[in-house]
Structures are given as structure tokens and as C-alpha cells.
Design a protein around this motif. Structure first.
Motif, mmCIF file in Angstrom:
data_model
loop_
_atom_site.group_PDB
_atom_site.id
_atom_site.type_symbol
_atom_site.label_atom_id
_atom_site.label_comp_id
_atom_site.label_asym_id
_atom_site.label_seq_id
_atom_site.Cartn_x
_atom_site.Cartn_y
_atom_site.Cartn_z
ATOM 1 N N GLU A 128 0.843 -1.191 0.000
ATOM 2 C CA GLU A 128 0.000 0.000 0.000
ATOM 3 C C GLU A 128 0.888 1.255 0.000
ATOM 4 O O GLU A 128 1.862 1.331 0.736
ATOM 5 N N ASP A 129 0.531 2.226 -0.795
ATOM 6 C CA ASP A 129 1.298 3.467 -0.906
ATOM 7 C C ASP A 129 0.876 4.433 0.196
ATOM 8 O O ASP A 129 -0.304 4.762 0.323
ATOM 9 N N VAL A 130 1.830 4.915 0.967
ATOM 10 C CA VAL A 130 1.555 5.791 2.100
ATOM 11 C C VAL A 130 1.422 7.265 1.699
ATOM 12 O O VAL A 130 1.144 8.121 2.532
ATOM 13 N N MET A 131 1.568 7.567 0.419
ATOM 14 C CA MET A 131 1.593 8.965 -0.019
ATOM 15 C C MET A 131 0.272 9.702 0.215
ATOM 16 O O MET A 131 0.279 10.897 0.500
ATOM 17 N N LEU A 132 -0.869 9.016 0.130
ATOM 18 C CA LEU A 132 -2.152 9.653 0.430
ATOM 19 C C LEU A 132 -2.165 10.159 1.873
ATOM 20 O O LEU A 132 -2.586 11.285 2.149
ATOM 21 N N LEU A 133 -1.690 9.350 2.790
ATOM 22 C CA LEU A 133 -1.606 9.757 4.190
ATOM 23 C C LEU A 133 -0.622 10.910 4.353
ATOM 24 O O LEU A 133 -0.909 11.883 5.057
ATOM 25 N N ALA A 134 0.519 10.826 3.694
ATOM 26 C CA ALA A 134 1.513 11.901 3.778
ATOM 27 C C ALA A 134 0.930 13.221 3.284
ATOM 28 O O ALA A 134 1.184 14.279 3.868
ATOM 29 N N GLU A 135 0.128 13.172 2.228
ATOM 30 C CA GLU A 135 -0.524 14.384 1.720
ATOM 31 C C GLU A 135 -1.457 14.982 2.773
ATOM 32 O O GLU A 135 -1.494 16.200 2.967
ATOM 33 N N GLN A 136 -2.225 14.132 3.433
ATOM 34 C CA GLN A 136 -3.141 14.606 4.473
ATOM 35 C C GLN A 136 -2.386 15.201 5.662
ATOM 36 O O GLN A 136 -2.805 16.212 6.226
ATOM 37 N N LEU A 137 -1.280 14.597 6.022
ATOM 38 C CA LEU A 137 -0.453 15.143 7.099
ATOM 39 C C LEU A 137 0.105 16.507 6.705
ATOM 40 O O LEU A 137 0.098 17.448 7.500
ATOM 41 N N ARG A 138 0.571 16.618 5.470
ATOM 42 C CA ARG A 138 1.132 17.882 4.991
ATOM 43 C C ARG A 138 0.065 18.976 5.006
ATOM 44 O O ARG A 138 0.344 20.108 5.404
ATOM 45 N N LEU A 139 -1.164 18.644 4.596
ATOM 46 C CA LEU A 139 -2.256 19.619 4.615
ATOM 47 C C LEU A 139 -2.541 20.130 6.028
ATOM 48 O O LEU A 139 -2.997 21.257 6.203
#
Length: 123
Positions: A66-77
Motif C-alpha cells: 500500500e502506498d503511504v503517499m495519500l496519508l503523507a498528503e493529508q499530514l502535509r495539509l
């Protein structure tokens, strides 16, 4: 708990032994740990609870495919500092996509990880 560092760190790691090691390592340093979460969806559900915002997050890059980038985007926001913790990712690629993020290669000592978290939360 001392007040010289943030209190709450989200841990997202799908390998049980590493997740438990990270949790114990951070708790020994006085942090409260959200997780460890084994999937992006689990971590996103925790992020949806505005009462439990982490001060920083330690993310494995690949969670059982699973790619964690969606979560990283939400954290960055949400302006939550990110420390990527991976044995496979390229730090320069992560920095390009997530400027200001931090990286610790697996395996990582407790001292290195906690120093990186301290740097991430000071910016």
C-alpha cells in the motif's frame, strides 16, 4: 513526560516487530504514540479525529504494498511534520514530493530517530 518535545507521534508501520520496537522506543523517550497503524486507512481514521492530532508522524513508505503517499498528503495539509522511515525509498524523491520532510533509513537507532523527530518538530 517532559515538555521539551512534542507529546504525540503517529506511527504507521505494517511489520509487527518494527512497529512494536518503534512504539516502545518512542514511549521510552516520553512520547505518546498514536498507533502503530498497519494501514493507510487506519491512520486516516485516526487523523479524522481532530481531538488526537499528532505533533509528528513516522511513516513506513510501503505498507504491505500500500502506498503511504495519500496519508503523507493529508499530514502535509495539516502541517504535521513527517519522518519517513524506510529501507527502500530514496530520500531525495521523498524530499522532492514532500519538501521539509525528514528521512531515517531502516534500521535506525533510537537516538537517530528521536533526534530526527526533534529536528522535524522545530521547523
Amino acid at each position: 513526560m517532559t515538555n521539551d518535545h512534542p507529546n504525540t507521534i503517529m506511527v504507521v508501520e505494517d511489520e509487527f516487530v518494527i512497529a512494536m520496537d518503534l512504539q516502545h522506543m518512542l514511549e521510552d523517550e516520553g512520547y505518546e504514540v498514536l498507533g502503530p497503524h498497519v494501514s493507510v486507512s487506519e491512520a486516516l481514521c485516526d487523523l479524522a479525529d481532530d481531538l488526537r492530532m499528532p505533533d509528528a508522524a513516522v511513516l513506513d513508505v510501503q505498507l504491505d504494498g500500500e502506498d503511504v503517499m495519500l496519508l503523507a498528503e493529508q499530514l502535509r495539509l495539516r502541517n504535521i511534520p513527517i519522518v519517513f522511515h524506510s529501507g527502500h525509498a530514496k530520500p531525495e524523491d521523498l524530499e522532492k514530493r514532500f519538501p521539509g520532510s525528514f528521512f531515517c533509513a531502516k534500521p535506525c537507532s533510537a537516538e537517530r530517530l528521536t533526534q530526527t523527530i526533534a529536528r522535524a518538530t522545530q521547523t
